[in-house]
Design a protein around this motif. Structure first.
Motif, PDB file in Angstrom:
ATOM      1  N   VAL A 143       0.829  -1.199   0.000  1.00 39.03           N
ATOM      2  CA  VAL A 143       0.000   0.000   0.000  1.00 39.03           C
ATOM      3  C   VAL A 143       0.869   1.256   0.000  1.00 39.03           C
ATOM      4  O   VAL A 143       0.612   2.212  -0.747  1.00 39.03           O
ATOM      5  CB  VAL A 143      -0.948  -0.010   1.218  1.00 39.03           C
ATOM      6  N   ILE A 144       1.895   1.261   0.820  1.00 41.95           N
ATOM      7  CA  ILE A 144       2.778   2.432   0.877  1.00 41.95           C
ATOM      8  C   ILE A 144       3.471   2.645  -0.466  1.00 41.95           C
ATOM      9  O   ILE A 144       3.557   3.779  -0.965  1.00 41.95           O
ATOM     10  CB  ILE A 144       3.811   2.257   2.002  1.00 41.95           C
ATOM     11  N   MET A 145       3.968   1.564  -1.072  1.00 39.59           N
ATOM     12  CA  MET A 145       4.619   1.695  -2.372  1.00 39.59           C
ATOM     13  C   MET A 145       3.647   2.188  -3.435  1.00 39.59           C
ATOM     14  O   MET A 145       4.012   2.967  -4.309  1.00 39.59           O
ATOM     15  CB  MET A 145       5.229   0.354  -2.788  1.00 39.59           C
ATOM     16  N   GLY A 146       2.390   1.737  -3.372  1.00 42.89           N
ATOM     17  CA  GLY A 146       1.387   2.209  -4.319  1.00 42.89           C
ATOM     18  C   GLY A 146       1.149   3.703  -4.195  1.00 42.89           C
ATOM     19  O   GLY A 146       0.981   4.408  -5.195  1.00 42.89           O
ATOM     20  N   HIS A 147       1.162   4.207  -2.943  1.00 42.94           N
ATOM     21  CA  HIS A 147       1.046   5.650  -2.741  1.00 42.94           C
ATOM     22  C   HIS A 147       2.271   6.375  -3.300  1.00 42.94           C
ATOM     23  O   HIS A 147       2.141   7.386  -4.004  1.00 42.94           O
ATOM     24  CB  HIS A 147       0.906   5.960  -1.245  1.00 42.94           C
ATOM     25  N   LEU A 148       3.458   5.877  -2.969  1.00 37.59           N
ATOM     26  CA  LEU A 148       4.689   6.562  -3.374  1.00 37.59           C
ATOM     27  C   LEU A 148       4.888   6.529  -4.881  1.00 37.59           C
ATOM     28  O   LEU A 148       5.509   7.438  -5.449  1.00 37.59           O
ATOM     29  CB  LEU A 148       5.891   5.937  -2.672  1.00 37.59           C
ATOM     30  N   MET A 149       4.362   5.502  -5.544  1.00 42.47           N
ATOM     31  CA  MET A 149       4.459   5.424  -7.004  1.00 42.47           C
ATOM     32  C   MET A 149       3.365   6.241  -7.690  1.00 42.47           C
ATOM     33  O   MET A 149       3.301   6.294  -8.913  1.00 42.47           O
ATOM     34  CB  MET A 149       4.381   3.961  -7.451  1.00 42.47           C
ATOM     35  N   MET A 150       2.513   6.871  -6.904  1.00 40.07           N
ATOM     36  CA  MET A 150       1.439   7.722  -7.421  1.00 40.07           C
ATOM     37  C   MET A 150       0.545   6.967  -8.402  1.00 40.07           C
ATOM     38  O   MET A 150       0.241   7.451  -9.496  1.00 40.07           O
ATOM     39  CB  MET A 150       2.012   8.987  -8.082  1.00 40.07           C
ATOM     40  N   VAL A 154      -8.373   4.298  -6.164  1.00 44.80           N
ATOM     41  CA  VAL A 154      -9.158   4.629  -4.974  1.00 44.80           C
ATOM     42  C   VAL A 154      -8.481   4.210  -3.672  1.00 44.80           C
ATOM     43  O   VAL A 154      -8.315   5.035  -2.769  1.00 44.80           O
ATOM     44  CB  VAL A 154     -10.570   4.017  -5.073  1.00 44.80           C
ATOM     45  N   PRO A 155      -8.041   2.955  -3.498  1.00 41.60           N
ATOM     46  CA  PRO A 155      -7.460   2.598  -2.194  1.00 41.60           C
ATOM     47  C   PRO A 155      -6.088   3.205  -1.965  1.00 41.60           C
ATOM     48  O   PRO A 155      -5.631   3.274  -0.828  1.00 41.60           O
ATOM     49  CB  PRO A 155      -7.378   1.068  -2.255  1.00 41.60           C
ATOM     50  N   LEU A 156      -5.420   3.654  -3.030  1.00 43.04           N
ATOM     51  CA  LEU A 156      -4.045   4.127  -2.909  1.00 43.04           C
ATOM     52  C   LEU A 156      -3.948   5.639  -2.784  1.00 43.04           C
ATOM     53  O   LEU A 156      -2.945   6.252  -3.154  1.00 43.04           O
ATOM     54  CB  LEU A 156      -3.215   3.621  -4.089  1.00 43.04           C
ATOM     55  N   VAL A 157      -5.015   6.243  -2.247  1.00 42.88           N
ATOM     56  CA  VAL A 157      -4.963   7.642  -1.822  1.00 42.88           C
ATOM     57  C   VAL A 157      -5.494   7.772  -0.392  1.00 42.88           C
ATOM     58  O   VAL A 157      -5.666   8.883   0.105  1.00 42.88           O
ATOM     59  CB  VAL A 157      -5.767   8.568  -2.768  1.00 42.88           C
ATOM     60  N   SER A 158      -5.724   6.651   0.271  1.00 45.50           N
ATOM     61  CA  SER A 158      -6.387   6.666   1.576  1.00 45.50           C
ATOM     62  C   SER A 158      -5.493   7.214   2.686  1.00 45.50           C
ATOM     63  O   SER A 158      -6.001   7.674   3.713  1.00 45.50           O
ATOM     64  CB  SER A 158      -6.862   5.262   1.950  1.00 45.50           C
ATOM     65  N   LEU A 159      -4.182   7.161   2.535  1.00 47.73           N
ATOM     66  CA  LEU A 159      -3.296   7.675   3.579  1.00 47.73           C
ATOM     67  C   LEU A 159      -3.353   9.196   3.662  1.00 47.73           C
ATOM     68  O   LEU A 159      -3.025   9.786   4.696  1.00 47.73           O
ATOM     69  CB  LEU A 159      -1.855   7.222   3.323  1.00 47.73           C
ATOM     70  N   ASP A 160      -3.762   9.859   2.585  1.00 52.02           N
ATOM     71  CA  ASP A 160      -3.892  11.319   2.569  1.00 52.02           C
ATOM     72  C   ASP A 160      -4.766  11.668   1.371  1.00 52.02           C
ATOM     73  O   ASP A 160      -4.265  11.925   0.276  1.00 52.02           O
ATOM     74  CB  ASP A 160      -2.509  11.970   2.459  1.00 52.02           C
ATOM     75  N   SER A 161      -6.061  11.704   1.562  1.00 51.28           N
ATOM     76  CA  SER A 161      -7.010  11.754   0.447  1.00 51.28           C
ATOM     77  C   SER A 161      -6.816  12.921  -0.523  1.00 51.28           C
ATOM     78  O   SER A 161      -7.105  12.771  -1.719  1.00 51.28           O
ATOM     79  CB  SER A 161      -8.454  11.747   0.976  1.00 51.28           C
ATOM     80  N   PRO A 162      -6.323  14.119  -0.117  1.00 56.21           N
ATOM     81  CA  PRO A 162      -6.134  15.193  -1.118  1.00 56.21           C
ATOM     82  C   PRO A 162      -5.057  14.906  -2.160  1.00 56.21           C
ATOM     83  O   PRO A 162      -4.950  15.660  -3.133  1.00 56.21           O
ATOM     84  CB  PRO A 162      -5.739  16.409  -0.253  1.00 56.21           C
ATOM     85  N   ILE A 163      -4.273  13.830  -1.989  1.00 61.74           N
ATOM     86  CA  ILE A 163      -3.143  13.620  -2.907  1.00 61.74           C
ATOM     87  C   ILE A 163      -3.585  13.249  -4.311  1.00 61.74           C
ATOM     88  O   ILE A 163      -2.762  13.273  -5.228  1.00 61.74           O
ATOM     89  CB  ILE A 163      -2.171  12.552  -2.373  1.00 61.74           C
TER      90      ILE A 163
END
Length: 391
Positions: A143-150, A154-163
């Motif tokens: 999940v963290i890598m999915g966020h960092l890879m932008m 839907v699930p890969l913006v849950s750590l900070d929804s405005p991203i």
């Protein structure tokens, strides 16, 4: 070309509006629909009506503020590209990575580290959205890598929804110099291509009911739904002298009435492309956002009184921390909600959360954002030989 600092303040105001919008989303739905003021002229007035169908809508128009961000980016990045015509594409991209992506990484990792520590019990007394959407996915390594890879699904913006909007900003930044050159040399053809890409992505994703997107490829298509806003920013730059002349020579009724009314279009009571609300509604939203954003920029730059006010120190300070405020405020709200809402009312919590978000944004700016920007400029600085060594 001078740096138009008025637009920094406008960006700060837009960041505040996004934060107010999330405060509005946190309030339980039953509170919004309760008639606190009743039977005024035979109409039952509720907070939902006041903040949805009156000019107060501007205070919580998150989608309009994000659209304004994109138009501002198109205009400001055009100034930057034009000012540094001899700079390489790599130099531009490196600076954008240090400006946008590295602070993004810090906040995402910070959010991921706090979630397991803070989220120990379900939230109560807040909206269903706030209780179930942000921090809805446990921060595993994937999940963290999915966020960092932008990835942007839907699930890969849950750590900070405005991203989700920062992902669009970063993607467009990677192609912006090319887009700027195309708009200079082949304006008609480029505009046709951008409009065609908008309609294709809009129709395709709405038919699937996938706004926001659920796959990476659909997330890429989703980016094209906002590309016209950046292009409008480029057009505003290209015709800035004509716009300045028009503003100076036009009738006072247009300057004093028509343009302020156009700003209200940013609060159009509908939802932007981030939700599947229909092709026509999305089209109405983007047209209203374009007109409203252009009116805001025109007033900020060419209305003498407003321009002077936007250049005051407190407004410039708000502009400086605007990105940090936009990036960090949801994480702050989540941490404060899970730690404090069990001990105080929602209204008391809100009164404390607002200044806390601003203080954290200032800390984030000085400790994260400003060092990242300086590092980007240092890494891409032009190196000159001393005169004695030349030849």
């Amino acid at each position: 070309m001078r740096r138009e600092t008025e637009l920094d303040a406008v960006r700060g105001i837009a960041a505040l509006i996004v934060m107010f919008f999330h405060f509005w989303l946190i309030i339980p739905d039953e509170w919004k629909s309760h008639a606190y003021i009743t039977h005024m002229a035979g109409i039952s007035i509720t907070p939902e009506i006041l903040f949805h169908f009156t000019p107060l809508r501007l205070l919580v128009s998150g989608s309009g503020a994000v659209g304004l961000f994109f138009v501002l980016s198109g205009y400001v990045l055009s100034l930057s590209v034009a000012r540094q015509r001899m700079a390489s594409y790599g130099r531009f991209v490196i600076r954008r990575i240090f400006r946008i992506y590295l602070p993004f990484v810090v906040v995402i990792l910070f959010s991921a580290s706090l979630l397991p520590l803070v989220k120990t019990a379900p939230l109560h007394g807040v909206s269903q959205w706030f209780a179930n959407e942000p921090w809805s996915v446990y921060p595993t390594e994937q999940v963290i890598m999915g966020h960092l890879m932008m990835i942007g699904t839907v699930p890969l913006v849950s750590l900070d929804s405005p991203i989700w909007s920062l992902i669009i900003e970063m993607r467009v930044s990677l192609i912006f110099p090319i887009l700027f050159i195309l708009m200079e040399k082949y304006r008609s053809e480029t505009l046709t291509g951008v409009v065609a890409a908008y309609f294709f992505s809009n129709i395709f994703l709405n038919r699937l009911g996938e706004n926001p997107p659920t796959t990476f490829m659909h997330s890429i298509l989703f980016t094209f739904e906002y590309l016209p806003l950046f292009v409008v920013g480029i057009l505003f730059y290209q015709f800035r002298e004509q716009i300045r002349g028009f503003y100076g020579s036009t009738w006072p009724v247009i300057r004093n009435i028509a343009l302020p009314l156009a700003v209200l279009l940013l609060g159009t009571p509908t939802i932007g492309p981030e939700n599947a609300v229909g092709i026509m509604k999305n089209l109405i939203w983007i047209v209203c956002t374009i007109v409203g954003s252009c009116a805001v920029i025109c007033i900020a730059l060419h209305n003498e009184k407003i321009s002077l006010y936007l250049q005051k120190s407190h407004m410039q300070g708000l502009g400086h921390i605007s990105y940090s405020l936009y990036l960090s405020h949801m994480v702050v709200l989540l941490v404060m909600a899970y730690t404090l809402l069990h001990h105080m009312s929602l209204w008391e919590w809100g009164m404390l959360a607002l200044p806390t978000c601003c203080v954290v944004a200032m800390v984030c700016f000085w400790l994260v954002e400003s060092p990242c920007m300086k590092a980007g400029y240092w890494l891409t600085r032009r190196r000159y030989l001393k005169p004695g060594l030349v030849g």
